[in-house]
Write a protein that holds these residues in place. Sequence first.
Motif, PDB file in Angstrom:
ATOM      1  N   LEU A 174       0.733  -1.517   0.006  1.00  0.00           N
ATOM      2  CA  LEU A 174       0.105  -0.336  -0.311  1.00  0.00           C
ATOM      3  C   LEU A 174       0.874   0.961   0.723  1.00  0.00           C
ATOM      4  CD1 LEU A 174      -2.591  -1.421   2.625  1.00  0.00           C
ATOM      5  CD2 LEU A 174      -2.904  -1.311   0.116  1.00  0.00           C
ATOM      6  N   ARG A 175       0.118   2.292  -0.465  1.00  0.00           N
ATOM      7  CA  ARG A 175       1.147   3.689  -0.102  1.00  0.00           C
ATOM      8  C   ARG A 175       0.095   4.700   1.044  1.00  0.00           C
ATOM      9  NH1 ARG A 175      -0.167   3.293  -5.093  1.00  0.00           N
ATOM     10  NH2 ARG A 175      -1.858   4.705  -5.631  1.00  0.00           N
ATOM     11  N   VAL A 176       0.927   5.400   1.239  1.00  0.00           N
ATOM     12  CA  VAL A 176       0.887   6.222   2.946  1.00  0.00           C
ATOM     13  C   VAL A 176       0.413   7.069   1.740  1.00  0.00           C
ATOM     14  CG1 VAL A 176       1.192   7.030   5.008  1.00  0.00           C
ATOM     15  CG2 VAL A 176       1.875   4.596   4.473  1.00  0.00           C
ATOM     16  N   ALA A 177      -0.512   7.855   2.138  1.00  0.00           N
ATOM     17  CA  ALA A 177      -1.082   9.223   1.981  1.00  0.00           C
ATOM     18  C   ALA A 177      -0.577  10.545   3.051  1.00  0.00           C
ATOM     19  CB  ALA A 177      -2.300   9.238   1.129  1.00  0.00           C
ATOM     20  N   GLY A 178      -1.386   9.357   4.138  1.00  0.00           N
ATOM     21  CA  GLY A 178      -1.121  10.504   4.916  1.00  0.00           C
ATOM     22  C   GLY A 178      -0.651   9.767   6.420  1.00  0.00           C
ATOM     23  N   ILE A 179      -0.724  10.652   7.495  1.00  0.00           N
ATOM     24  CA  ILE A 179      -0.546  10.361   8.705  1.00  0.00           C
ATOM     25  C   ILE A 179      -1.576  11.109   9.632  1.00  0.00           C
ATOM     26  CG2 ILE A 179       1.335   9.804  10.758  1.00  0.00           C
ATOM     27  CD1 ILE A 179       3.160  10.289   8.894  1.00  0.00           C
ATOM     28  N   ASP A 180      -2.374  10.254  10.449  1.00  0.00           N
ATOM     29  CA  ASP A 180      -3.270  10.977  11.272  1.00  0.00           C
ATOM     30  C   ASP A 180      -3.620  10.981  12.261  1.00  0.00           C
ATOM     31  OD1 ASP A 180      -5.489   8.456  12.152  1.00  0.00           O
ATOM     32  OD2 ASP A 180      -5.280   8.035  10.353  1.00  0.00           O
ATOM     33  N   ALA A 181      -4.054  11.473  13.489  1.00  0.00           N
ATOM     34  CA  ALA A 181      -4.652  11.077  14.477  1.00  0.00           C
ATOM     35  C   ALA A 181      -6.331  10.740  14.542  1.00  0.00           C
ATOM     36  CB  ALA A 181      -3.958  12.044  15.418  1.00  0.00           C
ATOM     37  N   ALA A 182      -7.160  10.153  15.520  1.00  0.00           N
ATOM     38  CA  ALA A 182      -8.352  10.253  15.667  1.00  0.00           C
ATOM     39  C   ALA A 182      -8.631   9.674  16.341  1.00  0.00           C
ATOM     40  CB  ALA A 182      -9.151   9.285  14.551  1.00  0.00           C
ATOM     41  N   PRO A 183      -9.399  10.012  17.194  1.00  0.00           N
ATOM     42  CA  PRO A 183     -10.309   9.041  18.563  1.00  0.00           C
ATOM     43  C   PRO A 183     -10.675   7.490  18.431  1.00  0.00           C
ATOM     44  CG  PRO A 183     -11.938  10.421  18.122  1.00  0.00           C
ATOM     45  CD  PRO A 183     -10.565  11.196  16.955  1.00  0.00           C
ATOM     46  N   GLY A 184      -9.831   6.295  19.350  1.00  0.00           N
ATOM     47  CA  GLY A 184      -9.286   5.096  19.007  1.00  0.00           C
ATOM     48  C   GLY A 184      -8.415   4.824  18.981  1.00  0.00           C
ATOM     49  N   GLU A 185      -7.733   6.101  18.532  1.00  0.00           N
ATOM     50  CA  GLU A 185      -6.059   5.516  17.987  1.00  0.00           C
ATOM     51  C   GLU A 185      -5.416   5.825  19.302  1.00  0.00           C
ATOM     52  OE1 GLU A 185      -6.650   6.029  13.172  1.00  0.00           O
ATOM     53  OE2 GLU A 185      -5.564   7.262  14.241  1.00  0.00           O
ATOM     54  N   PHE A 186      -5.935   6.518  20.103  1.00  0.00           N
ATOM     55  CA  PHE A 186      -4.673   6.968  20.625  1.00  0.00           C
ATOM     56  C   PHE A 186      -4.200   6.239  21.842  1.00  0.00           C
ATOM     57  CE2 PHE A 186      -5.665  11.086  18.674  1.00  0.00           C
ATOM     58  CZ  PHE A 186      -4.985  11.817  19.043  1.00  0.00           C
ATOM     59  N   PRO A 187      -3.184   6.535  22.340  1.00  0.00           N
ATOM     60  CA  PRO A 187      -2.425   4.808  23.552  1.00  0.00           C
ATOM     61  C   PRO A 187      -3.360   5.612  25.262  1.00  0.00           C
ATOM     62  CG  PRO A 187      -0.772   6.755  23.594  1.00  0.00           C
ATOM     63  CD  PRO A 187      -1.776   6.752  21.653  1.00  0.00           C
ATOM     64  N   PRO A 188      -3.793   4.741  26.213  1.00  0.00           N
ATOM     65  CA  PRO A 188      -3.033   3.611  25.868  1.00  0.00           C
ATOM     66  C   PRO A 188      -4.082   2.201  25.522  1.00  0.00           C
ATOM     67  CG  PRO A 188      -3.786   4.200  27.933  1.00  0.00           C
ATOM     68  CD  PRO A 188      -4.132   5.495  27.083  1.00  0.00           C
ATOM     69  N   GLN A 189      -3.352   1.551  24.794  1.00  0.00           N
ATOM     70  CA  GLN A 189      -4.344   0.877  24.137  1.00  0.00           C
ATOM     71  C   GLN A 189      -3.377  -0.839  24.101  1.00  0.00           C
ATOM     72  OE1 GLN A 189      -6.173   0.856  19.638  1.00  0.00           O
ATOM     73  NE2 GLN A 189      -5.775   3.234  20.310  1.00  0.00           N
ATOM     74  N   TYR A 190      -4.164  -2.258  24.090  1.00  0.00           N
ATOM     75  CA  TYR A 190      -3.866  -3.454  24.384  1.00  0.00           C
ATOM     76  C   TYR A 190      -3.801  -4.506  23.852  1.00  0.00           C
ATOM     77  CZ  TYR A 190      -3.947  -0.661  29.159  1.00  0.00           C
ATOM     78  OH  TYR A 190      -3.816   0.544  30.253  1.00  0.00           O
ATOM     79  N   GLY A 191      -2.637  -5.315  22.908  1.00  0.00           N
ATOM     80  CA  GLY A 191      -3.175  -6.509  22.602  1.00  0.00           C
ATOM     81  C   GLY A 191      -2.986  -6.186  21.131  1.00  0.00           C
ATOM     82  N   PRO A 192      -3.226  -6.989  20.781  1.00  0.00           N
ATOM     83  CA  PRO A 192      -2.254  -6.529  18.641  1.00  0.00           C
ATOM     84  C   PRO A 192      -3.516  -6.095  18.097  1.00  0.00           C
ATOM     85  CG  PRO A 192      -3.284  -9.249  19.088  1.00  0.00           C
ATOM     86  CD  PRO A 192      -3.056  -8.701  20.594  1.00  0.00           C
ATOM     87  N   GLY A 193      -3.079  -5.259  17.272  1.00  0.00           N
ATOM     88  CA  GLY A 193      -4.192  -4.864  15.772  1.00  0.00           C
ATOM     89  C   GLY A 193      -4.831  -3.466  16.404  1.00  0.00           C
ATOM     90  N   VAL A 194      -4.417  -2.632  17.268  1.00  0.00           N
ATOM     91  CA  VAL A 194      -4.431  -1.575  18.038  1.00  0.00           C
ATOM     92  C   VAL A 194      -4.390  -0.122  17.040  1.00  0.00           C
ATOM     93  CG1 VAL A 194      -4.845  -2.480  20.242  1.00  0.00           C
ATOM     94  CG2 VAL A 194      -2.842  -0.926  19.282  1.00  0.00           C
ATOM     95  N   ASP A 195      -2.837  -0.856  15.992  1.00  0.00           N
ATOM     96  CA  ASP A 195      -2.758   0.690  15.618  1.00  0.00           C
ATOM     97  C   ASP A 195      -3.493   0.897  14.187  1.00  0.00           C
ATOM     98  OD1 ASP A 195      -0.713   1.505  17.543  1.00  0.00           O
ATOM     99  OD2 ASP A 195       1.446   0.203  16.509  1.00  0.00           O
ATOM    100  N   PHE A 196      -4.631   1.657  13.586  1.00  0.00           N
ATOM    101  CA  PHE A 196      -5.106   1.759  12.743  1.00  0.00           C
ATOM    102  C   PHE A 196      -4.331   2.272  11.239  1.00  0.00           C
ATOM    103  CE2 PHE A 196      -8.297   1.652  15.473  1.00  0.00           C
ATOM    104  CZ  PHE A 196      -9.647   1.399  15.093  1.00  0.00           C
ATOM    105  N   ILE A 197      -4.799   1.724  10.242  1.00  0.00           N
ATOM    106  CA  ILE A 197      -4.608   1.685   8.815  1.00  0.00           C
ATOM    107  C   ILE A 197      -5.712   1.783   7.763  1.00  0.00           C
ATOM    108  CG2 ILE A 197      -3.474   0.679   6.722  1.00  0.00           C
ATOM    109  CD1 ILE A 197      -1.514  -1.006   8.481  1.00  0.00           C
ATOM    110  N   TRP A 198      -6.604   3.199   7.268  1.00  0.00           N
ATOM    111  CA  TRP A 198      -7.029   3.539   7.227  1.00  0.00           C
ATOM    112  C   TRP A 198      -7.126   2.976   5.049  1.00  0.00           C
ATOM    113  CZ3 TRP A 198     -11.517   4.566   9.437  1.00  0.00           C
ATOM    114  CH2 TRP A 198     -11.664   4.839  10.898  1.00  0.00           C
ATOM    115  N   ALA A 199      -8.005   2.194   5.059  1.00  0.00           N
ATOM    116  CA  ALA A 199      -8.117   1.909   3.299  1.00  0.00           C
ATOM    117  C   ALA A 199      -9.779   3.203   2.470  1.00  0.00           C
ATOM    118  CB  ALA A 199      -8.428   0.354   3.151  1.00  0.00           C
ATOM    119  N   THR A 200      -9.697   2.278   1.685  1.00  0.00           N
ATOM    120  CA  THR A 200     -10.477   2.879   1.453  1.00  0.00           C
ATOM    121  C   THR A 200     -12.131   2.482   0.992  1.00  0.00           C
ATOM    122  OG1 THR A 200      -9.756   2.985  -0.802  1.00  0.00           O
ATOM    123  CG2 THR A 200      -9.305   4.471   0.818  1.00  0.00           C
ATOM    124  N   PRO A 201     -13.194   2.482   0.311  1.00  0.00           N
ATOM    125  CA  PRO A 201     -13.624   1.872  -0.166  1.00  0.00           C
ATOM    126  C   PRO A 201     -13.987   0.853  -1.094  1.00  0.00           C
ATOM    127  CG  PRO A 201     -14.932   3.914   0.114  1.00  0.00           C
ATOM    128  CD  PRO A 201     -13.327   4.112   0.747  1.00  0.00           C
TER     129      PRO A 201
END
Length: 805
Positions: A174-201
């Motif tokens: 994939l190609r990184v078009a932007g770097i964001d900060a959104a609710p739900g992405e902020f630490p503290p978070q626990y376990g695997p799969g907590v860092d968001f990669i936002w794709a498109t429809p």
Amino acid sequence: MTVVALVVRAGLRARWRSWLVLAVLTGLAGGLVTAVAAGARRTDAAYPSLVAWSAAPDDMVSVGTGLGSSAGATYANVPAAAISRLPQVTGSAPLATYTVLQPASATLVAPLTGAIPGTLWHRKLLAGRLPAAGDPDEVDVSFTVTQAAPQLRVGSALPVELLGATGKPVRVTLRVAGIDAAPGEFPPQYGPGVDFIWATPAFARAYGGRLLDGPGVAVRLRHGAADVPVLEQEISRMAGGKFISDYPFGPQAANTEHSIHLQAVALWLLAGTLGVLGLLILGQLHARLTAAEQGDSGTLRAIGVVPRQLAAAGLARAALIGGAGAVLTVILAVAVSPVFPVGLAGLAEPHPGIDADWAALLLGAAGVLVATVGVAAWPAWRAAAGARAGGVPDTAGLLSAGMYLDRPSGVLAVTRSVRSVPAATGIRMALQRGGGRTAVPVRSAIAATAVGVVGLSAALGFSASLSYLLATPRLYGVSWDALVTDEQFTTSVAPAARSLAADPAVAGWSGMYAGVPLTVDGAAVGGVTTGPGPDGSLAAVALAGGPPAGSGDIALGQRTLAALGVRVGQTVSVGLAGLSRHVPFLVTGTAVFPAVGDTTELGTGAELTVTGLRRLPPPGTPVPPYNGLVVKFRPGVPLQQGISALTTRIERLGPYAVSGPSTPADLVNFGQLQSLPLLLGLSLGLLALLTITHLLLTSVRRRRRDLAVLRALGFTGGQVRATVSWMAVTLAAVALAVGIPVGLLCGRQAWRFFAGQLGISDVTRAPVLSFVLLAVAGLMLAVAIAFVPGISAGRIRPADALRAE
């Protein structure tokens, strides 16, 4: 024009430069304190402001068949359209999530329509832009993804390995078009799969058939987080009483806000420290200004001005200086506002830049005015009461007149046994203020120095206890070395358990339910369990009472226990979130819980036995499989080596992730909390050094004639320098003798309060070696500080200094 106004106007004409300098210093001190306090308020409000600006969802519910056949029989499978029509839902958006095998910390989310980020879940862009909706290969990533992979930039290629529909990995670039900060992405978070990669429809359309997706719907509720339990009950009812697979945003947001609040607390403490420094320094400056103008008081008394009018003139002068300082305070605080918030709050702040917090500005300006008048009140009244009609006070305070050698005092009794004349003289000059124009603020200087030592000693004690806590995982609830989790959260961990049972490096292991959504007496609480396995005691660390032993037992965190208003030995009503069934449980004790979920952290949470957990759902309802395994390595196995070997072996068995114990974000938020006490202590220690320096310089200047008398009596230049050094050592010794014991007690009390707020054991440590080094360093620095004033005193010529006598 009144007498007071005439006196103030005359003083302004004569000394406007001194007044202006003092007003500027007052404004600078007030501006910094106000700016930091406003920054603390802005820091606390940053994440709630982002949530409101983003129109973030309140819950994300898994729907459809992406859960897998075994999980589909356990979890609710309700169409997204039916959920969207529920009366609690005011907005919704369908999406699909994909399991990312590499990097294991990430998950990929693809909105299925333009509702995200159209009407829901706007993302604050830190760099670049949002991906084009029609491009299946463009993504924007959470800032936490770039923290884990610093080489990622806008425009970088991002290779990911996804779980395919057949169970085999599928590699996509994939190609990184932007770097964001959104609710739900902020630490503290626990376990695997907590860092968001936002794709498109377009990604969902292009790759959906090749990948194992988890269909879901993000919903915004009428009453926010308060409607989540009602929503879960409605979905469970529609699914025939099955468990709900959802992700409420409220607990994670609360943890993020608490984590950011620690930064705000740090800023409030810094503002308080700066305020104390400002009051002590400005108080001495106002006292010096009053003393400098005291020579005019005798003349004014001679022409009929009474002490009350002199005191009023002093207060009016302070009000004039304070008013000018208040104006500068507002200007400086607004100018400094773009610096705040910092750290995690700075990423969350949706409207960075200049900010005028009028509540903080008005309170800051008023505080500067009141504080300026307050610190000047006592010197003004004292100067007015001591003014003599006809001239300045008599008694120049010469040493030859008996100021230091003949006055009966406790200091004289103490120094009689000191054989060194420079030492005895230096001790007396350090502890006696003198009189008339030779008077120096000895008592206030000693008090300010002692305050600095108390602050530094308390910080050393607090930091020692914090360091011991961070180095002892068991104190914050971690009794294991590694955690094995299922990346899909839906499959069995039995293959991993069989591997652990045959591993010679493993001393103990246990199955775990982590983050079980419980309700205890109506309050949402995260639960954990352990067992079966060879060691069923690895979930939580007991504080008081005992761990749960039977199916009707429960242990609670101290903060949870206090919030519910119950005690050990009482009964509470326990149920599963989304289900109406509740069962009574006996509280057997309190425990510290490891950071394994949004609702299970330090002093919050609950622990049940597996049999106790199985009592909660309605009869006949299947219970989901364990979602984790906790592992204890044998003695002698290095932690990182054991984790690496376990990871290599376990990841071959399925979509599992292995992680070591993590330090709770309540304790260290990007490392700022751990360094804060020491930074504040060093600031107060610097205050102590500056105070001694100021007193020595003032003493040498005001007691110039006293030192000249010493030279005339036969003191050499070296003996005069030694006298000044003994003055500095005496001040430092008194401050250390008072400050270290008091600081130790203050540090202990501060740590116990801190530990009590977190719900952990208040184990304290006294850094004896640090206190010894502090005492030695303090005395050595005092001698070093006295070097320059000592040289100046040693160069005094008796003839020049005593010519006027």
